[in-house]
Write an enzyme that holds these catalytic residues in place. Structure first.
Site, PDB file in Angstrom:
ATOM      1  N   LYS A  21       0.830  -1.205   0.000  1.00 14.92           N
ATOM      2  CA  LYS A  21       0.000   0.000   0.000  1.00 14.92           C
ATOM      3  C   LYS A  21       0.869   1.261   0.000  1.00 14.92           C
ATOM      4  O   LYS A  21       1.993   1.269   0.523  1.00 14.92           O
ATOM      5  CB  LYS A  21      -0.932   0.003   1.215  1.00 14.92           C
ATOM      6  N   ARG A  37      -3.796 -10.401   3.790  1.00 11.49           N
ATOM      7  CA  ARG A  37      -3.946 -10.461   2.330  1.00 11.49           C
ATOM      8  C   ARG A  37      -2.697  -9.846   1.712  1.00 11.49           C
ATOM      9  O   ARG A  37      -2.425  -8.653   1.919  1.00 11.49           O
ATOM     10  CB  ARG A  37      -5.209  -9.713   1.905  1.00 11.49           C
TER      11      ARG A  37
END
Length: 290
Positions: A230, A272
């Protein structure tokens, strides 16, 4: 503790690693790498060899600023992969918010619906009937579902992110979404929650959700953590790159591993990730300590 899904009761007594399979040309870190069914399936097989417990297959990028994909294009991307992936011996998750894609995936044997919109989406169906995501999941006898918090939508979520203390806002949304699903007849054992790291939050807000993750667990549901690669992690290594440089996926590996490990240590049931092999190795350290 377990997560009830279509074909599996997933053991949550240890952190589960969900491997990301993006069948897209434009995902933020691996777009185009697995754009065909053949390359995507080879990637699925490699993730399982690397130790993935779950495969998460998606056909639409939801990075900030991404454009929606048509129903037809998404079906064409994900269904050939799902049709073969369900034969690989691990739970298979569909990453989609479209009810028609959910239904098609469940008909093929998918185990989990992973929805960034937390089942809020609906669309016109045959004969004028409105097909709702909640109805698709509720009609299935046992599929798992992951409800994620997202502020606004992928096109605008980082243009005007959330304000103030996000944790009570995120928790209230997720609790209400879970309660709505329970009211539709879905058993609690089928429900997983995801605070939506990077989906309409600032860098500081994302890290606050990790620091105070225990407060989210007080809702009484297992938690999925999706920190992998991210943009919030880019600042952790930005000093190693010239100004204006876009950091590669490999340059985000170390902070991705750190946040996965911290999330698991703080009680996340599923992480994840893109980098399955390295994450599995890192989690073994946590298991040894425990």
């Amino acid at each position: 503790m377990y997560w009830q899904t279509s074909r599996y009761q997933i053991d949550l007594t240890r952190p589960q690693v969900m491997g990301i399979v993006n069948v897209t040309p434009d995902s933020f870190s691996d777009g185009g790498q697995h754009g065909s069914a053949l390359t995507a399936l080879k990637h699925c097989e490699q993730l399982i060899r690397d130790g993935a417990d779950i495969l998460d297959i998606g056909g639409e990028s939801t990075r900030p600023g991404s454009s929606p994909v048509s129903l037809e294009d998404e079906l064409d991307r994900v269904l050939p992969v799902l049709r073969e992936a369900v034969r690989l011996g691990v739970p298979v998750s569909l990453d989609s918010y479209k009810p028609a894609v959910m239904q098609a995936a469940l008909d093929l044997g998918a185990d989990i619906i992973n929805d960034i919109w937390a089942l809020r989406w609906h669309e016109g169906g045959q004969g004028g009937h409105t097909l709702r995501a909640t109805e698709v999941v509720a009609a299935h006898p046992s599929c798992g579902v992951c409800l994620m918090h997202m502020h606004r939508d992928p096109q605008t979520m980082q243009v005007a992110p959330m304000q103030g203390d996000v944790l009570p806002q995120v928790r209230a949304f997720l609790e209400q979404s879970a309660q709505d699903l329970l009211a539709s007849g879905v058993d609690q054992a089928r429900i997983m929650l995801d605070p939506g790291i990077g989906f309409g939050k600032t860098v500081a807000q994302n890290f606050a959700l990790l620091a105070r993750q225990a407060e989210l667990l007080q809702a009484g549901y297992p938690l999925l953590a999706g920190w992998s690669r991210k943009s919030s992690l880019a600042g952790m290594v930005a000093h190693t790159a010239p100004p204006g440089t876009t950091l590669s996926a490999s340059e985000r590996l170390a902070p991705s591993l750190a946040t996965a490990l911290l999330a698991a240590e703080r009680g996340a049931s599923v992480v994840r990730v893109h980098d399955v092999k390295e994450t599995v190795q890192a989690l073994r350290v946590l298991e040894a300590i425990r």
